[in-house]
Design an enzyme around this catalytic site. Structure first.
Site, mmCIF file in Angstrom:
data_model
loop_
_atom_site.group_PDB
_atom_site.id
_atom_site.type_symbol
_atom_site.label_atom_id
_atom_site.label_comp_id
_atom_site.label_asym_id
_atom_site.label_seq_id
_atom_site.Cartn_x
_atom_site.Cartn_y
_atom_site.Cartn_z
ATOM 1 N N ASP A 287 10.533 -36.021 8.563
ATOM 2 C CA ASP A 287 9.963 -34.799 8.755
ATOM 3 C C ASP A 287 10.736 -33.933 7.824
ATOM 4 O O ASP A 287 11.709 -34.090 7.042
ATOM 5 C CB ASP A 287 10.074 -34.240 10.105
ATOM 6 N N ARG B 288 2.394 -36.724 4.062
ATOM 7 C CA ARG B 288 1.480 -35.829 4.740
ATOM 8 C C ARG B 288 1.165 -34.530 3.691
ATOM 9 O O ARG B 288 2.042 -34.096 2.616
ATOM 10 C CB ARG B 288 2.222 -35.106 5.862
ATOM 11 N N ASP C 171 0.442 -29.214 10.497
ATOM 12 C CA ASP C 171 0.015 -30.390 11.639
ATOM 13 C C ASP C 171 -1.411 -30.497 12.312
ATOM 14 O O ASP C 171 -1.854 -28.992 12.315
ATOM 15 C CB ASP C 171 0.921 -29.926 12.690
HETATM 16 C C1 GAL Z 1 6.110 -32.013 12.963
HETATM 17 C C2 GAL Z 1 5.423 -33.147 12.446
HETATM 18 C C3 GAL Z 1 4.612 -33.622 13.643
HETATM 19 C C4 GAL Z 1 5.663 -33.963 14.526
HETATM 20 C C5 GAL Z 1 6.562 -33.169 15.035
HETATM 21 C C6 GAL Z 1 7.606 -33.465 16.096
HETATM 22 O O1 GAL Z 1 6.968 -31.439 11.849
HETATM 23 O O2 GAL Z 1 4.186 -32.718 11.432
HETATM 24 O O3 GAL Z 1 3.901 -34.776 13.311
HETATM 25 O O4 GAL Z 1 6.400 -35.198 14.255
HETATM 26 O O5 GAL Z 1 7.143 -32.353 13.889
HETATM 27 O O6 GAL Z 1 8.507 -32.247 16.225
#
Ligand code: GAL
Length: 532
Positions: free
Chosen positions: A191, A247, A251
């Site tokens: 991430d 990605r 989200d």
């Molecule tokens: C976001 C990510 C999500 C999930 C989340 C967890 O940044 O895009 O898919 O992993 O963090 O905190």
């Protein structure tokens, strides 16, 4: 498939002593994974601009460090993920509410429902995993996941903390990579939160993500590297050389087209704040401009699937699955498999659609046209034609109606083969003069009764592909590429017509639905007979 004899032990103390262990753990003396040995490119720097390779006239690049000529997209940077990864991730449905039995029970259900054998192999433990422990101190006790034929994914962040504020890996990349390798981890989702300001230009982001890429390679264990930087700093231009997927958006949320101010960008180019709460249509349309950067070994990740989470209609979920599949996005189930409805299992299980996703071409679709029509209560409404050429010459067309009323929609051969026109002086491509048989890829969707029987455990087990069913497929027994060569009917959907020379495919598409078709050129013999 993973060797079932290897165990995954994750002792409890490692969780609570994460930072201390970073200091105490010694780097294991493992063999260094050298991508060049496998004919892969070194990833230590940006490539020089494209140059013509006189020998084979293909566009190639010279690596700044090794001086080797490499052909981007010819293969994966580490030999992994030549077609997009498939599996399950807990985040969309469970967020931080994870534990060992959820993972193992989900994996068991996926085996029982035939999902593993459709290709969904990775069980990815997302953020907050350091609280998901059982009393005896094991997160995933013994070798259970691997012995089930599943693979194990972990999560961390290229920041000092994960997005849910657990310890991240920035500055500890090699120690963490070594630790995961010692746990027999097969996959890392990485991430972008709390990155200490190390973003803002492609070079800064590349450098930060490249450290983990190198660290994973050095472990000597094949670990799929799934970058999750939400499309920030144009990973479309640099991530193919250091990662297996990236990605390309903020989200996903479980909504078809609802705009949300927390997901401010409608285009991926120049989007400096990708955000979250992005709708299916928002993410899909952001793929249109950057689709050419999807390639074998580097999938652009449209984010995890929402099918089953309740925010969309059945036909909207069919759109979601279809468009993710044809764009070669990773297909990660993001719902509670243990409470999956028959209708949702039927969507996740359509082998004719999964075969598009797993096609060796590993490319994304092209949005040939888009018109804004028939707005709904959110002021959103559009229709579009997406097309893609497959490895064996078949074509895919998706007539997408995201407007608020049924529409008769058309795909002309001219639109489908637009890119085959000769630049400069126009010459009609020969494909325009052919007859194309049209296969509807949702026509053989399994019935709710059949899906319910799978869930109840009263249906047959598909051990190979000689069973004559058109609804089910076992890709563990026969790869999708081989199944297509065998003309396996489960991968073809149902033939619903054909397109003649210079012709048009027309279909009535209900609101918020897609017509998804595979076109196959009729053999010349058949065509002659047709013309007699
Ligand atoms: C976001 C990510 C999500 C999930 C989340 C967890 O940044 O895009 O898919 O992993 O963090 O905190």
């Amino acid at each position: 498939m993973q060797d079932g004899s290897k165990a995954i032990f994750i002792p409890f103390f490692i969780v609570i002593r994460w930072n201390i262990l970073r200091i105490k753990l010694k780097s294991p003396q493992r063999s260094i994974y050298d991508p060049s040995l496998a004919g892969r490119r070194s990833t230590t720097s940006f490539p020089t601009p494209p140059q013509k390779d006189d020998d084979n006239s293909s566009v190639s690049y010279v690596d700044n460090v090794t001086g080797k000529v490499i052909v981007p997209g010819a293969s994966s940077y580490n030999g992994l993920n030549l077609v997009p990864q498939m599996g399950w991730d807990n985040w969309n449905a469970f967020q931080c509410d994870v534990n060992e039995s959820l993972l193992l029970n989900t994996a068991r259900a996926m085996v029982d429902y035939g999902l593993r054998d459709l290709g969904y192999q990775y069980i990815v433990l997302d953020d907050c995993w350091s609280i998901g422990r059982n009393e005896s101190g094991y997160l995933v006790a013994d070798h259970t996941l691997h012995s089930m034929g599943m693979k194990f994914g972990m999560y961390s962040s290229a920041g000092i903390m994960t997005c849910a504020r657990y310890p991240g890996s920035l500055g500890y990349e090699q120690k963490d990579a070594d630790l995961w390798a010692s746990w027999d981890v097969d996959y890392l989702k990485y991430d972008n939160c709390f990155n200490q300001g190390q973003s803002g230009t492609p070079q800064i982001s590349f450098n930060r993500y490249n450290v983990m890429s190198q660290a994973l390679n050095k472990t000597g264990r094949p670990i799929v590297y799934a970058m999750c930087n939400w499309g920030q700093d144009s990973p479309f231009d640099w991530a193919y050389g250091i990662a297996n997927s990236g990605r390309m958006s903020g989200d996903v949320s479980d909504t078809f087209n609802r705009p949300d101010s927390r997901c401010p960008c409608t285009e991926s180019i120049g989007c400096s704040w990708p955000g979250f709460h992005c709708s299916i249509m928002n993410i899909l349309n952001k793929m249109a401009a950057v689709q050419s950067r999807t390639m074998s070994g580097y999938a652009q990740d449209l984010d995890m699937l929402e099918i089953g989470n309740g925010g969309q209609t059945d036909s909207e979920y069919v759109v979601h699955f279809s468009m993710w599949a044809i764009n070669s996005s990773p297909l990660l189930i993001g719902t509670n498999v243990l409470t999956l409805s028959p209708a949702n299992l039927a969507i996740y299980s359509n082998p004719a659609v999964i075969a598009l996703n797993q096609d060796p071409s590993a490319t994304a679709a092209i949005r040939k046209w888009r018109y804004l029509v028939n707005p709904d209560e959110f002021g959103e409404g559009e229709i579009a034609l997406w097309t893609r050429s497959l490895d064996n010459g078949d074509q895919v067309i998706a007539l997408l109606n995201a407007g608020n009323a049924s529409m008769m929609m058309n795909a002309t051969l001219n639109d489908i083969f637009l890119d085959l026109r000769t630049a400069g002086a126009y010459q009609a491509p020969p494909q325009l003069d052919e007859i194309w048989d049209v296969y509807d890829l949702w026509a053989n969707r399994m019935s709710d009764a059949e899906a319910a029987a799978i869930i109840n455990g009263t249906s047959m087990t598909v051990t190979d592909n000689t069973n004559g069913t058109v609804t089910r497929y076992n890709a563990t027994a026969t790869s999708y590429a081989q199944g297509l060569m065998n003309n396996d009917t489960a991968l073809l959907g149902a033939k619903v017509g054909s397109i003649g020379p210079m012709g048009t495919w027309s279909a009535m598409i209900p609101r918020h639905s897609v017509g998804l078709y595979r076109l196959r050129q009729r053999t010349s013999d058949l065509r002659k007979r047709d013309e007699l």
